[in-house]
Design an enzyme around this catalytic site. Structure first.
Site, short mmCIF file in Angstrom:
data_model
loop_
_atom_site.label_atom_id
_atom_site.label_comp_id
_atom_site.label_asym_id
_atom_site.label_seq_id
_atom_site.Cartn_x
_atom_site.Cartn_y
_atom_site.Cartn_z
CB CYS B 135 -1.93 1.71 -4.07
SG CYS B 135 -1.20 2.47 -2.61
CB CYS B 138 0.37 4.64 -4.23
SG CYS B 138 0.82 3.25 -3.20
CG ASP B 139 -0.88 5.74 -7.69
OD1 ASP B 139 0.28 6.10 -7.45
OD2 ASP B 139 -1.18 4.62 -8.12
#
Lengths: 104, 410
Positions: B135, B138-139
């Site tokens: 993701c 997300c990161d």
């Protein structure tokens, strides 16, 4: 939930007695935001058993990496300042509750 | 009966939300069951460049937020609930939630979506959340000024790699094909080739991820030479396709070997009243737009199913009195003549035998169930039971005799 960041992390988490739960998240992390309401609910239900903190990694990236957190969502458990458990990526609120019951 | 939904949708990605919009707008009592926040995979994609009507600048989470509000504005309930089991056979279907609550519905649309495929490379599991990610939104923040590797070369891989260049110092894409060959669309390929932060490793696969607590390096294997080389990196992003989230549907509806739900072109699954939409379905193109399209079709099909089933139940199966059920079609002249004959007979019987007209074209499911192959056909019902039938053209006498034989009291 206590907001922690690079300025108060040491005081609130690493120097704290007992169990501390830290919810690492960021504004861009949709799974984190999906999980958040149930984490807050869990925090309220277990107010006396552990200290619940939330850490927005924006501006605290180095702090997160120093805690070996390099992916979201992550929830880490600290006991007397030592990291004792961690849930990352695919976990549910039930997993968090189970871990909390294990450690509290 | 008010706690029974007309339509329950499993999954709140673009397929489920579009189905919710269409279902609720048709005044069906509609619920969408969604594990976390609505939006599905689209909500974890930052750059959404090809959804018609929303040009560059729209993000996945933003578009999905609008879709959720849109569904709610027509009255769809979005309920935060993970479905753990379902019972799909019969008129009323039951979905069991993790909370212990049960949701009952006359029709169900399965839109569980898909999730990133894992490759089971050495270190992949151990370093999840420690540098291994599926993701980018997300990161990506973690990798500012750091180096990352991307595995895969389809649309998602190349587009997410572009997104990562906004944060990372370098993004190295490991491609299994010969130099210059990518599986992604040409527009994205051109942008990626022009991006100075993107580096390429061709003819290669990821062999192993190494590190001490956090990712430190990867071993890359050249599939032409067999040579393995080590490269320092801080993160590894996998975009190597998806797998359907249909584990709980095994044995409930027909799936193909890869676990995708098999449907026809109106999204019907192998179970009557149960439809599927979105990435979990066997289909040619898995995109937000085709997911939304599936959802719209499935909701309309579910609505038609309800109208047909409920209509037939109310007009035929729940009626005690003798009935002549005429299957006709507006484009069939014989059947129009037959209907007027039947109308005359029914009026002579002064309510003792009633006539129900079924437009075969709109009620193909009912026609098929009663094996009506010839138009016109008359089926004789009493107390919801089929007693006799006449298939094909008939005259007035045929019917009057049949009525006398079949319905003894008339």
């Amino acid at each position: 939930m206590i907001e922690v960041n690079k300025d108060n992390f040491e005081q609130e988490v690493l120097k704290a007695d007992g169990l501390v739960v830290v919810d690492f998240w960021s504004e861009k992390c949709e799974p984190c935001k999906a999980l958040m309401p149930s984490v807050h609910e869990l925090a309220e239900k277990n107010a006396g058993r552990a200290k619940f903190c939330s850490l927005n990694i924006a501006g605290n990236k180095r702090l997160a990496i120093s805690q070996k957190v390099l992916g979201l969502p992550t929830i880490a458990f600290y006991k007397n300042g030592e990291k004792v458990a961690e849930l990352t990526k695919d976990f549910t609120i039930e997993d968090v509750e189970a871990k909390l019951n294990d450690l509290a | 009966m008010s706690d029974i939904y007309d339509l329950v949708i499993l999954g709140g990605g673009p397929a489920g939300l579009a189905a919710g919009i269409y279902g609720a707008r048709s005044r069906l009592k509609t619920a969408i069951l969604q594990k976390g926040k609505p939006g599905g995979q689209a909500a974890t994609t930052s750059d959404l460049e090809n959804y018609p009507g929303f040009s560059r600048g729209t993000t996945g989470p933003e578009l999905m937020g609008h879709m959720a509000k849109h569904a709610e504005s027509f009255g769809a309930e979005i309920i935060q609930e993970e479905v753990v089991d379902l019972e799909l056979n019969g008129d009323i279907k039951t979905l069991k939630g993790r909370s212990g609550k049960e949701y009952r519905a006359k029709t169900v649309i399965l839109a569980p979506g898909a999730e990133p495929r894992t490759l089971d490379i050495k270190g992949e599991k151990a370093f999840r959340g420690k540098g291994v990610s599926y993701c980018a939104t997300c990161d990506a923040d973690f990798f500012e000024e750091l180096d990352v590797v991307v595995v895969g070369n389809g649309d998602a891989a190349v587009e997410e790699a572009m997104y990562l260049t906004k944060f990372a110092e370098t993004v190295t894409i490991i491609v299994i094909h010969d130099e210059g060959i990518l599986d992604c669309n040409k527009a994205s390929a051109e942008l990626a080739f022009a991006n100075p932060k993107i580096k390429w490793v061709w003819n290669s696969v990821l062999h192993e991820i190494k590190g001490d607590g956090l990712v430190e390096s990867v071993l890359i294997k050249n599939i032409k030479t067999g040579e393995i080389s080590e490269m320092q990196t801080n993160g590894v992003f996998f975009f190597v396709g998806t797998v359907p989230k249909t584990e709980i549907l095994k044995g409930k509806v027909e799936l193909n070997e890869q676990g995708y739900i098999i449907t026809n072109d109106v999204m019907e699954t192998s179970v009557p009243g149960v439809y599927a939409a979105g990435d979990a379905r066997v289909k040619y193109l898995r995109q937000v737009i085709t997911a939304a399209s599936d959802g719209a079709i499935a909701a309309v099909a579910a609505e038609k199913y309800l109208a047909e089933e409920e209509g037939f139940k109310e007009r035929v199966l729940n009626v005690k009195e003798p009935l002549m059920v005429a299957f006709w079609a507006p484009q069939n002249e014989d059947s129009i003549g037959a209907v007027s004959t039947l109308e005359k007979i029914a009026s002579n019987k002064e309510g003792k035998v009633k006539l129900v007209k079924i437009d075969t074209y709109r009620n193909q499911r009912v026609a098929q169930r009663y094996d009506v192959k010839i138009i016109p056909s008359v089926l004789f019902f009493q107390n919801g039971q089929l007693l006799d039938r006449i298939s094909g053209v008939f005259n007035e006498i045929d019917i009057i005799e049949k009525i006398a034989n079949v319905f003894s009291e008339t």
